[in-house]
Design a protein around this motif. Structure first.
Motif, short mmCIF file in Angstrom:
data_model
loop_
_atom_site.label_atom_id
_atom_site.label_comp_id
_atom_site.label_asym_id
_atom_site.label_seq_id
_atom_site.Cartn_x
_atom_site.Cartn_y
_atom_site.Cartn_z
N THR A 66 0.85 -1.18 0.00
CA THR A 66 0.00 0.00 0.00
C THR A 66 0.88 1.24 0.00
O THR A 66 1.81 1.35 0.80
CB THR A 66 -0.92 0.01 1.24
OG1 THR A 66 -1.65 -1.23 1.25
CG2 THR A 66 -1.90 1.15 1.19
N LYS A 68 1.02 5.74 -0.51
CA LYS A 68 0.28 7.01 -0.46
C LYS A 68 1.13 8.12 -1.06
O LYS A 68 2.36 8.11 -0.96
CB LYS A 68 -0.04 7.40 0.98
CG LYS A 68 -1.24 6.73 1.57
CD LYS A 68 -1.56 7.34 2.92
CE LYS A 68 -2.79 6.71 3.51
NZ LYS A 68 -3.11 7.29 4.82
N MET A 89 -3.26 10.68 -3.19
CA MET A 89 -3.70 9.39 -3.74
C MET A 89 -3.26 8.26 -2.84
O MET A 89 -2.26 8.36 -2.13
CB MET A 89 -3.11 9.17 -5.14
CG MET A 89 -3.63 10.07 -6.20
SD MET A 89 -2.79 9.85 -7.77
CE MET A 89 -3.03 8.13 -8.08
N LYS A 90 -4.02 7.18 -2.90
CA LYS A 90 -3.64 5.95 -2.22
C LYS A 90 -3.77 4.83 -3.24
O LYS A 90 -4.72 4.79 -4.01
CB LYS A 90 -4.59 5.69 -1.04
CG LYS A 90 -4.22 4.49 -0.21
CD LYS A 90 -5.14 4.37 0.99
CE LYS A 90 -4.72 3.22 1.88
NZ LYS A 90 -5.61 3.11 3.05
N MET A 91 -2.75 3.95 -3.29
CA MET A 91 -2.83 2.84 -4.22
C MET A 91 -2.31 1.56 -3.58
O MET A 91 -1.41 1.59 -2.74
CB MET A 91 -2.12 3.15 -5.52
CG MET A 91 -0.66 3.11 -5.54
SD MET A 91 -0.11 3.46 -7.22
CE MET A 91 1.62 3.42 -6.95
N LYS A 92 -2.92 0.47 -4.00
CA LYS A 92 -2.52 -0.85 -3.53
C LYS A 92 -1.99 -1.62 -4.73
O LYS A 92 -2.68 -1.80 -5.73
CB LYS A 92 -3.69 -1.59 -2.91
CG LYS A 92 -3.31 -2.91 -2.32
CD LYS A 92 -4.46 -3.57 -1.60
CE LYS A 92 -3.97 -4.88 -1.01
NZ LYS A 92 -5.05 -5.58 -0.32
N VAL A 98 -2.92 -2.76 -10.15
CA VAL A 98 -2.81 -1.66 -9.21
C VAL A 98 -4.19 -1.05 -9.06
O VAL A 98 -4.84 -0.71 -10.05
CB VAL A 98 -1.82 -0.58 -9.72
CG1 VAL A 98 -1.80 0.63 -8.82
CG2 VAL A 98 -0.43 -1.17 -9.87
N TRP A 100 -6.17 2.19 -7.36
CA TRP A 100 -5.86 3.50 -6.82
C TRP A 100 -7.12 4.33 -6.68
O TRP A 100 -8.13 4.09 -7.36
CB TRP A 100 -4.85 4.23 -7.71
CG TRP A 100 -5.38 4.57 -9.06
CD1 TRP A 100 -5.36 3.80 -10.18
CD2 TRP A 100 -6.06 5.78 -9.42
NE1 TRP A 100 -5.96 4.43 -11.21
CE2 TRP A 100 -6.41 5.65 -10.78
CE3 TRP A 100 -6.41 6.93 -8.74
CZ2 TRP A 100 -7.09 6.65 -11.47
CZ3 TRP A 100 -7.09 7.93 -9.42
CH2 TRP A 100 -7.42 7.78 -10.77
N HIS A 101 -7.07 5.33 -5.78
CA HIS A 101 -8.15 6.30 -5.63
C HIS A 101 -7.62 7.54 -4.92
O HIS A 101 -6.57 7.51 -4.28
CB HIS A 101 -9.35 5.70 -4.89
CG HIS A 101 -9.06 5.33 -3.46
ND1 HIS A 101 -8.38 4.19 -3.12
CD2 HIS A 101 -9.35 5.96 -2.29
CE1 HIS A 101 -8.28 4.12 -1.79
NE2 HIS A 101 -8.85 5.19 -1.27
N LYS A 114 -12.61 4.05 -6.88
CA LYS A 114 -11.43 3.20 -7.01
C LYS A 114 -11.31 2.72 -8.45
O LYS A 114 -12.28 2.27 -9.05
CB LYS A 114 -11.50 2.01 -6.06
CG LYS A 114 -11.38 2.41 -4.61
CD LYS A 114 -11.30 1.20 -3.71
CE LYS A 114 -11.14 1.67 -2.27
NZ LYS A 114 -10.99 0.54 -1.35
N PHE A 159 5.13 8.17 -4.50
CA PHE A 159 4.41 7.52 -3.40
C PHE A 159 5.40 7.03 -2.36
O PHE A 159 6.52 6.63 -2.69
CB PHE A 159 3.61 6.32 -3.93
CG PHE A 159 2.46 6.69 -4.80
CD1 PHE A 159 1.19 6.82 -4.29
CD2 PHE A 159 2.66 6.94 -6.15
CE1 PHE A 159 0.14 7.16 -5.11
CE2 PHE A 159 1.62 7.28 -6.98
CZ PHE A 159 0.34 7.40 -6.46
#
Length: 164
Positions: A66, A68, A89-92, A98, A100-101, A114, A159
């Protein structure tokens, strides 16, 4: 009368010769085309060892997890909401995709939905992602020290890893 009859016979003979030449030319062109297709098909089968199979493509483990990013502001000196150019943004990152949102304060043209970007190939060791990216459809992942960079044609976002 004999002259007219011989002219007709000459026209028929010349028409038959033209037909034979056209048919032989078409058959030669078709044969060359088939040979070219067959040659490229056999070459593509023989070079499988040089190609990377799609099922073996994965995002490297050091990029997974994860992540950010911080919001990006316009050139104004005050970092206030009205000067925000790109929200946080945050992404996994998983092995093949991937998600992201945007998080935090999100200005009007953006949303919190998302989105998923899928791994398609690798280019110079960087994973190439296709799908609904933040700004463009073609995205690339790369590491710079301990930061993960999601780049696209025209820009990038940095990130940092989220501690568990």
């Amino acid at each position: 009368m004999k002259i007219e009859g011989s002219k007709i016979e000459m026209n028929q003979i010349s028409n038959n010769r033209i037909k034979k030449v056209v048919i032989s030319t078409i058959s030669i062109a078709f044969t060359i085309l088939l040979f070219g297709l067959f040659a490229t098909h056999t070459n593509s089968k023989n070079n499988i060892t040089n190609q990377v199979q799609a099922s073996s493509l994965t995002i490297p483990k050091k990029m997974r997890g994860t992540w950010k990013s911080k919001p990006i502001y316009s050139s104004e000196t005050k970092h206030i909401k009205k000067n925000m150019a790109v929200p946080a943004m945050k992404m996994k990152v998983t092995a093949k995709k991937v998600r992201w949102h945007f998080i935090g304060y999100v200005p009007a043209p953006y949303n919190r939905k998302k989105h998923t970007i899928k791994l398609v190939s690798k280019q110079n060791g960087q994973p190439v992602l296709k799908g609904h990216g933040p700004f463009r459809d073609d995205n690339y992942l790369q590491m710079s020290g301990k930061k993960l960079i999601l780049s696209y044609h025209g820009g990038f976002n940095q990130f940092t890893k989220v501690a568990k």
